[in-house]
Design an enzyme around this catalytic site. Structure first.
Site, PDB file in Angstrom:
ATOM      1  N   ASN A   7      49.902  39.448  43.188  1.00  0.00           N
ATOM      2  CA  ASN A   7      48.542  39.389  43.705  1.00  0.00           C
ATOM      3  C   ASN A   7      48.212  40.755  44.305  1.00  0.00           C
ATOM      4  OD1 ASN A   7      46.270  39.030  45.453  1.00  0.00           O
ATOM      5  ND2 ASN A   7      46.641  36.832  45.475  1.00  0.00           N
ATOM      6  N   HIS A  43      42.122  37.289  43.768  1.00  0.00           N
ATOM      7  CA  HIS A  43      41.381  36.204  44.414  1.00  0.00           C
ATOM      8  C   HIS A  43      40.093  36.790  44.988  1.00  0.00           C
ATOM      9  CE1 HIS A  43      41.630  32.335  47.063  1.00  0.00           C
ATOM     10  NE2 HIS A  43      40.370  32.707  46.886  1.00  0.00           N
ATOM     11  N   ARG A  45      36.570  36.954  46.693  1.00  0.00           N
ATOM     12  CA  ARG A  45      35.834  36.109  47.629  1.00  0.00           C
ATOM     13  C   ARG A  45      34.384  36.570  47.692  1.00  0.00           C
ATOM     14  NH1 ARG A  45      41.132  35.583  49.846  1.00  0.00           N
ATOM     15  NH2 ARG A  45      41.566  33.413  50.381  1.00  0.00           N
ATOM     16  N   HIS A  50      38.008  42.377  49.533  1.00  0.00           N
ATOM     17  CA  HIS A  50      39.163  43.028  48.887  1.00  0.00           C
ATOM     18  C   HIS A  50      38.854  43.182  47.392  1.00  0.00           C
ATOM     19  CE1 HIS A  50      40.009  38.732  48.588  1.00  0.00           C
ATOM     20  NE2 HIS A  50      40.367  38.668  49.870  1.00  0.00           N
ATOM     21  N   GLU A  70      42.109  33.451  41.040  1.00  0.00           N
ATOM     22  CA  GLU A  70      42.049  32.375  42.017  1.00  0.00           C
ATOM     23  C   GLU A  70      40.677  32.363  42.679  1.00  0.00           C
ATOM     24  OE1 GLU A  70      45.062  33.159  44.893  1.00  0.00           O
ATOM     25  OE2 GLU A  70      46.709  32.586  43.569  1.00  0.00           O
ATOM     26  N   HIS A 191      52.130  31.497  48.427  1.00  0.00           N
ATOM     27  CA  HIS A 191      51.699  31.683  49.815  1.00  0.00           C
ATOM     28  C   HIS A 191      52.917  31.856  50.726  1.00  0.00           C
ATOM     29  CE1 HIS A 191      48.189  31.828  52.497  1.00  0.00           C
ATOM     30  NE2 HIS A 191      49.089  31.574  53.432  1.00  0.00           N
ATOM     31  N   GLY A 214      51.625  38.223  46.941  1.00  0.00           N
ATOM     32  CA  GLY A 214      50.834  39.410  47.209  1.00  0.00           C
ATOM     33  C   GLY A 214      51.184  40.090  48.514  1.00  0.00           C
ATOM     34  N   HIS A 215      50.810  39.464  49.639  1.00  0.00           N
ATOM     35  CA  HIS A 215      50.938  40.127  50.941  1.00  0.00           C
ATOM     36  C   HIS A 215      52.365  40.611  51.207  1.00  0.00           C
ATOM     37  CE1 HIS A 215      49.896  40.992  55.138  1.00  0.00           C
ATOM     38  NE2 HIS A 215      51.068  40.471  55.439  1.00  0.00           N
TER      39      HIS A 215
END
Length: 239
Positions: A7, A43, A45, A50, A70, A191, A214-215
């Site tokens: 991600n 993802h 938003r 981002h 996503e 996650h 991702g993070h």
């Protein structure tokens, strides 16, 4: 083989913080693939804080592995984006408009009829669908009734409780995965998976096909470098 989808939202966050194109999001996506990642996840938003919608169109032209988008299908702009880009997979997540990060799965019982319609919308265009769900057998079973191809198990609870007892933390996910296999669903997860907790999860959750990370991965890359970090994650997955 369990696929690693990177991600790249956090790369876009860093780029956006200063304007311009540093780091170059498209080059990072290419490098992730070159270093061994089997997919790229984004993802977008509504506030485009981002990943921007233009990024998604640009990534469509350069991603050579699996492209996973996503987002919340309540947003017409998101639905239109996915139908225009036609990624390999769309992962439907019940995020609020101003949500910082995903923090719960779908109530697939309450929203089953709605999800049936949305799943059909994407599958009719040849897009594989995955629903973000908590590790609850009734939610997994109801997910199958929507027509979705896969579920993505929301793993924040596993990551949060990992150090308090690994077997206890993983148990709901093992049960949910067994239910998913029973009702014919593919299994993704994501996650807060990281270098510490990923190996056990990958070894013990039956039928796991893909993780989206991702993070933690981008944070680890600050210390270990992107290529080395991707290889470390692939090793945890047994690749």
């Amino acid at each position: 083989m369990i696929r690693l989808s990177v991600n790249i939202n956090k790369v876009a966050t860093l780029r956006n913080s200063r304007g311009g194109n540093n780091p170059d999001l498209l080059q990072v996506a290419k490098d992730c693939e070159r270093f061994g990642a089997q997919g790229i996840t984004v993802h977008p938003r509504p506030d485009e804080r981002h990943i921007r919608y233009d990024d998604v169109y640009a990534l469509k032209d350069i991603v050579t592995t699996e492209f996973n988008i996503e987002g919340n299908c309540d947003e017409k702009k998101f639905v239109d984006l996915v139908l225009a880009v036609k990624p390999h997979q769309v992962t439907l997540v019940p995020d609020a408009t101003d949500q910082l990060t995903s923090n719960h799965g779908w109530d697939t019982i309450t929203h089953k009829r709605y999800l049936q319609d949305m799943v059909k919308c994407f599958k009719d265009e040849g897009i594989r669908v995955s629903l973000f769900v908590d590790p609850l057998n009734d939610m997994v079973e109801a997910a199958a009734e929507t027509g979705t191809d896969r579920i993505e198990l929301y793993t924040e609870a596993y990551a949060s409780h990992y150090h308090q007892g690994i077997e206890l933390a993983a148990a709901p996910y093992i049960q949910a995965a067994e239910m998913a296999k029973k009702v014919g669903l593919g299994i993704n997860a994501g996650h807060d998976l990281d270098l510490k907790n990923l190996k056990y999860f990958a070894e013990h959750v039956p039928g796991l096909q893909e993780v989206s990370i991702g993070h933690a991965l981008i944070s680890d890359a600050l210390y270990f470098g992107l290529e080395n970090t991707i290889q470390m994650y692939l090793q945890r997955l047994g690749s």
